[in-house]
Design a protein around this motif. Sequence first.
Motif, short mmCIF file in Angstrom:
data_model
loop_
_atom_site.label_atom_id
_atom_site.label_comp_id
_atom_site.label_asym_id
_atom_site.label_seq_id
_atom_site.Cartn_x
_atom_site.Cartn_y
_atom_site.Cartn_z
N SER A 58 0.83 -1.21 0.00
CA SER A 58 0.00 0.00 0.00
C SER A 58 0.86 1.26 0.00
CB SER A 58 -0.92 -0.01 1.22
OG SER A 58 -1.60 1.21 1.35
N ILE A 59 1.92 1.27 0.82
CA ILE A 59 2.81 2.44 0.88
C ILE A 59 3.51 2.63 -0.47
CG2 ILE A 59 4.93 3.34 1.93
CD1 ILE A 59 4.06 1.96 4.54
N GLU A 60 3.99 1.54 -1.03
CA GLU A 60 4.69 1.62 -2.32
C GLU A 60 3.75 2.15 -3.40
OE1 GLU A 60 6.08 -1.76 -5.38
OE2 GLU A 60 7.11 -1.86 -3.44
N ARG A 61 2.52 1.61 -3.43
CA ARG A 61 1.56 2.04 -4.45
C ARG A 61 1.17 3.51 -4.27
NH1 ARG A 61 -1.46 -1.83 -3.72
NH2 ARG A 61 -2.92 -0.91 -2.21
N PHE A 153 6.53 10.38 0.25
CA PHE A 153 6.77 9.21 1.11
C PHE A 153 6.16 9.43 2.49
CE2 PHE A 153 9.44 6.62 3.99
CZ PHE A 153 9.20 5.37 3.43
N LEU A 154 6.26 10.65 2.99
CA LEU A 154 5.67 10.97 4.29
C LEU A 154 4.16 10.75 4.26
CD1 LEU A 154 6.21 12.20 7.13
CD2 LEU A 154 5.77 14.42 6.14
N ASP A 155 3.51 11.22 3.19
CA ASP A 155 2.07 11.02 3.07
C ASP A 155 1.72 9.53 2.94
OD1 ASP A 155 1.53 13.69 3.23
OD2 ASP A 155 1.44 14.02 1.08
N ALA A 156 2.54 8.80 2.19
CA ALA A 156 2.28 7.37 2.00
C ALA A 156 2.39 6.60 3.31
CB ALA A 156 3.24 6.80 0.96
N CYS A 157 3.18 7.11 4.25
CA CYS A 157 3.39 6.42 5.53
C CYS A 157 2.38 6.85 6.60
CB CYS A 157 4.81 6.69 6.04
SG CYS A 157 6.10 5.88 5.06
N ARG A 158 1.42 7.70 6.22
CA ARG A 158 0.44 8.17 7.21
C ARG A 158 -0.34 7.01 7.83
NH1 ARG A 158 2.23 13.06 8.55
NH2 ARG A 158 2.26 14.54 6.81
N SER A 159 -0.52 5.95 7.03
CA SER A 159 -1.34 4.83 7.51
C SER A 159 -0.62 3.97 8.54
CB SER A 159 -1.75 3.95 6.33
OG SER A 159 -0.61 3.41 5.69
#
Length: 730
Positions: A58-61, A153-159
Amino acid sequence: MALIQVRDKAAVQLKQTLQMLFDNADDTLFEMADRATSNAEQNAFFEAMRDLRLKRKSIERTFLQKVFECFTALNQYEIGKAPQLDVASFDNLSLVQNDELEETVALDAMVAKVMSRDGVALGHITARLNALVSKKIEDRTNPLGPRVLCESFLDACRSLGVEIKVKLIIFKLFEKYVLTELDAFYAEANQSLIQAGVLPDLRSAPVRRQPDRPTASSRGAQAGSAASGGATGDEGVQEVFGVIQELLTQVRGSAFPRREYPADAVPVSSVDLMRLLSHLQQHLPQQPADDYDLRVNLDQLLSRASARSGRVRVVGQVDDDVINLVSMLFEFILDDRTLPDSLKALIGRMQIPMLKVALLDKTFFSRGSHPARRLLNEIASAALGWVEQDEAQRDSLYHRIEQVVQRLLNDFVDDPSIFSELLAEFLAYTGDERRRSELLEQRTRDAEEGRAKAELARKRVEEALNQRLLGRTLPEVVVRLLREAWSKVLLLSCLKHGVESAEWQAALQTMDDLIWSVESHEAPEARARLLELVPGLLKSLRDGLASAAFDPFSTSEFFSQLEALHVQAFQRLRKPEPEPVEQADGGLESPPLLLDLPEEPAEQEGAPVMVAVVEEIVLVAPGETQVPEPELTLADDDEALVFVDNLRVGSWVEFQEDEEHKLRCKLAALIKPTGKYIFVNRTGMKVLEKSRMGLAVEYRRKAIRLLDDALLFDRALESVIGNLRRLKGA
């Protein structure tokens, strides 16, 4: 096509580096868990490992999707939505702010490292992308830039449900496995764009990774080496400076006087030269930009030193070349029309500090991310939208630049680290200013979009009114009711529901029914229709005017006059009395009474005032006046229209309002539905609105010019090298 190739290669390479990050994350987190000092801390790392495994895809996508969106946005300009305020609990507010602060600090540190290392290569990618796309981009908004990548990347790691300590470890892994590969990545992207023919002549020496900032002793060694013409240990720097030096040698005597010295002349050491320049720096007059000549003042100090020592003291050839080069750079800067005159005087006072740092560190000429060079560029960039004022000292930007210059003059001796410190402070100031201006600018765009929608709706209402009224003669009260009152109902319906809606059609039908109800009709069935129509018509009129919050007193007056019109219409349509019917007994039967019509008034009211609508109805928004458009027709390939069509959102222009006053502003939005160009000042406040033809007229009378927002130092260096090459070929 070239942009798509760069994007696709970026996606492949970023995906590979992300996979390396995730492949190594388990080992790193396991080691951290092994070294944990408590069970709670150990469990936190184990939970983070599990969470990262589950959300890896999910983070990668999400990360790659955001990079793709950044590329897609390069050729788009959309008026955004007003910023939304996040809802946060007051109980957790302090904790959230602290976590966000740590994230921001970590992000800024990662971005700074990449910019220091790969700033030149990224700058070339930015320049090449600007040649391909319609939306102006900078290093900070470049989809391949470290800031965009880090924020994505910061936004992708919010989860990730991990505490900030663990998240910072993941950020370090991102820096280690993704950001450290950007130098090769940038080189490949630049090469791909060069092969596609995008600015192939934009070249520079290969940029090598620089060591940490040198100590005072190493700086002295470098300065001494430079004075004697020795190598600095960086071949790329030597190549760039060597090319400039060769040009200076070839034009010596034409670009600047060739100096003749006695055979026993002694070059001053770099340390002594720095002392002389520091003396001049401390005694710099307040207005050096007007008549101050650095070379003349330096020669006077050397003459005094020669007289004291009994031997002619001169500047070494390499140092002399640096002095000449910096002098030419500042000649360009002080002649640059982009800089306001008052700020030129301030920037001109930076010449000696810039010369000193150039003597200490030759990467000043080759490295775009050099702190001194960036400081000069950032000051010039911030000054782009500055407007001359009667009390300049009260302007915060002027005051801030003045503080920077004064700090340099007072404190800079031979430690270039002061430039990094001043740069960080100035960037913090301009960052705050930029965020405030961007917020106001966004609000301006939102307001203009709303105005554009309202203007289009007014045009629709005008068309509807003119289609039904133009060329007709109707009672004055009805024309006034439709123009002043019902137009507001139509406008509200158009804005809320659109012209395809049932509400809009109903409002038009009410208008048609009203007009029909006050016209003369001869058809026998007109009376029956009028009887059936009027009650529903009056209700529709009342409901519509109430929904538009029309003045109740005016509404009552309109309805009173309308009632009189309908009474007269009924009277005109009264059935003729039938002839008496002869009865069987020879008498006459009277006709039945017309009980459904109002009685005749005691005194016959006069005929209604009629008006002929012979001019088109034009609706004007409250507080606005109609500004006539320039009556000018130009071919699409006319120079003025080409200039206007090439303006990009974000471009700075200067309008010559009259002989004494100029207005500097930025194109903030092009509202396509209305064709309006909206300009704002540096605070983000709207200062001007022009049509396409209006801007063309300004261009034809030479009252508008585009301001060059390219980096000041880079433009100056490019101009100087270009002039030297022309002199060489002459």
